[in-house]
Design an enzyme around this catalytic site. Sequence first.
Site, mmCIF file in Angstrom:
data_model
loop_
_atom_site.group_PDB
_atom_site.id
_atom_site.type_symbol
_atom_site.label_atom_id
_atom_site.label_comp_id
_atom_site.label_asym_id
_atom_site.label_seq_id
_atom_site.Cartn_x
_atom_site.Cartn_y
_atom_site.Cartn_z
ATOM 1 C CB ALA A 197 -7.472 51.276 39.847
ATOM 2 C CD GLU B 268 -6.207 53.630 32.484
ATOM 3 O OE1 GLU B 268 -6.683 54.191 31.463
ATOM 4 O OE2 GLU B 268 -6.578 52.512 32.863
ATOM 5 N N GLY C 132 -9.218 50.302 34.280
ATOM 6 C CA GLY C 132 -9.162 48.854 34.463
ATOM 7 C C GLY C 132 -10.504 48.183 34.182
ATOM 8 C CD GLU D 96 -6.153 48.460 31.433
ATOM 9 O OE1 GLU D 96 -6.337 48.833 32.609
ATOM 10 O OE2 GLU D 96 -5.035 48.354 30.921
HETATM 11 N N1 COA Z 1 -12.604 53.759 42.945
HETATM 12 C C1 COA Z 1 -13.200 53.919 44.142
HETATM 13 N N2 COA Z 1 -14.375 54.562 44.308
HETATM 14 C C2 COA Z 1 -14.952 55.066 43.203
HETATM 15 C C3 COA Z 1 -14.396 54.930 41.893
HETATM 16 C C4 COA Z 1 -13.158 54.247 41.805
HETATM 17 N N3 COA Z 1 -12.540 54.044 40.629
HETATM 18 N N4 COA Z 1 -15.190 55.541 41.010
HETATM 19 C C5 COA Z 1 -16.222 56.017 41.714
HETATM 20 N N5 COA Z 1 -16.088 55.742 43.013
HETATM 21 C C6 COA Z 1 -16.964 56.119 44.123
HETATM 22 C C7 COA Z 1 -16.994 57.626 44.291
HETATM 23 O O1 COA Z 1 -15.897 58.071 45.043
HETATM 24 C C8 COA Z 1 -18.314 57.824 44.998
HETATM 25 O O2 COA Z 1 -18.159 57.519 46.358
HETATM 26 P P1 COA Z 1 -18.779 58.468 47.529
HETATM 27 O O3 COA Z 1 -20.259 58.303 47.348
HETATM 28 O O4 COA Z 1 -18.246 57.872 48.772
HETATM 29 O O5 COA Z 1 -18.316 59.845 47.215
HETATM 30 C C9 COA Z 1 -19.200 56.744 44.380
HETATM 31 O O6 COA Z 1 -18.307 55.787 43.797
HETATM 32 C C10 COA Z 1 -20.064 57.271 43.270
HETATM 33 O O7 COA Z 1 -19.232 57.942 42.313
HETATM 34 P P2 COA Z 1 -19.653 59.329 41.637
HETATM 35 O O8 COA Z 1 -18.467 59.843 40.879
HETATM 36 O O9 COA Z 1 -20.271 60.216 42.655
HETATM 37 O O10 COA Z 1 -20.798 58.812 40.645
HETATM 38 P P3 COA Z 1 -21.212 59.405 39.244
HETATM 39 O O11 COA Z 1 -22.425 58.659 38.835
HETATM 40 O O12 COA Z 1 -21.242 60.877 39.271
HETATM 41 O O13 COA Z 1 -20.022 58.975 38.223
HETATM 42 C C11 COA Z 1 -18.361 57.560 37.247
HETATM 43 C C12 COA Z 1 -19.709 57.618 37.972
HETATM 44 C C13 COA Z 1 -18.003 56.098 37.070
HETATM 45 C C14 COA Z 1 -18.488 58.238 35.876
HETATM 46 C C15 COA Z 1 -17.294 58.306 38.072
HETATM 47 O O14 COA Z 1 -17.353 57.818 39.383
HETATM 48 C C16 COA Z 1 -15.870 58.183 37.589
HETATM 49 O O15 COA Z 1 -15.513 58.772 36.578
HETATM 50 N N6 COA Z 1 -15.026 57.443 38.364
HETATM 51 C C17 COA Z 1 -13.609 57.367 38.131
HETATM 52 C C18 COA Z 1 -13.319 56.472 36.976
HETATM 53 C C19 COA Z 1 -11.867 56.477 36.595
HETATM 54 O O16 COA Z 1 -11.272 57.489 36.279
HETATM 55 N N7 COA Z 1 -11.270 55.278 36.574
HETATM 56 C C20 COA Z 1 -9.945 55.104 36.067
HETATM 57 C C21 COA Z 1 -8.994 54.766 37.123
HETATM 58 S S1 COA Z 1 -7.396 54.540 36.426
#
Ligand code: COA
Length: 263
Positions: free
Chosen positions: A68, A136, A113, A116
Amino acid sequence: MSDEAFPIKTEQRGTVAVWTIDREARMNALSRATLLAFGKLAREAAENASIRAIIVTGAGEKAFCAGADLKERQGMSENDVRVQVELYRAELGPLDRCTKPVVAAINGAAFGGGLELALICDLRVAAKHAMLGLPETTLGIIPGAGGTQRLPRIVGEARAKEMILLGRRLTADEALGWGLVNRVTAPGTNVVDDAMAWIEPIANGAPIAQAAALEAIDRAFASSLDVGLELEKVSYDKTLVSEDRREALVAFAEKRKPVFKGR
Ligand code: COA
């Protein structure tokens, strides 16, 4: 980031449509516009005979899809979130019900998601560095786009509970061992190129037979074995009357590769 009005880049390679979520700055997260774009593309693909298979992937190498769009969600009321979760069902449903094989080319992280979305696909190919998880419950919610139903069907109940309750993230190799992905791409090879080469038998295969097989397999989980075997018969009959089936027999006799026309 791409034009938010249409955040999925499309390309056709032969008979295969490649759809790339083009929101790299947000780790290809699923915004409202992205969900609507998936719905539109899947509905159009259903009517387009030149598309025989679909590959879904994400831009860049870091993320397939980080689930999401949590930034978009921050500004949402409880009811907005409810509507958004409904949108997953409405707009990813056409991809789920697609009669053409859909392959996830998991080019990086697939969380929430994002995983998913990959579970909706029929086959999954993962880059070696990809990570997969449903975090989640660690965020105070549960998977809401089919994850609680599809994951146990693919990896079994105990492993699904391990992933969902512990928020456990798997490496691509672990996911392969669990049967969560079908294939891991060798480092140095592009995951979409690898998926394209791997699905060559689909791209040049018999579309009626593939659609019938998908229909029968999907129904296996919706009914008892007896009913499932009856449904298999119904799906088989669709191939029986096809020109493609006769072409395969003629080609075999003539010792050549069959040319399937989807008729
Ligand atoms: N929604 C919106 N923006 C997101 C996002 C999401 N699900 N996941 C990452 N981003 C954004 C971050 O906020 C960041 O933005 P910024 O540069 O403005 O701060 C950018 O993407 C890069 O993310 P970052 O976490 O700095 O990169 P990373 O390489 O260290 O890690 C992930 C990548 C995917 C491992 C990590 O972003 C992550 O775990 N995201 C959340 C995933 C999650 O929990 N999803 C489940 C939702 S129910």
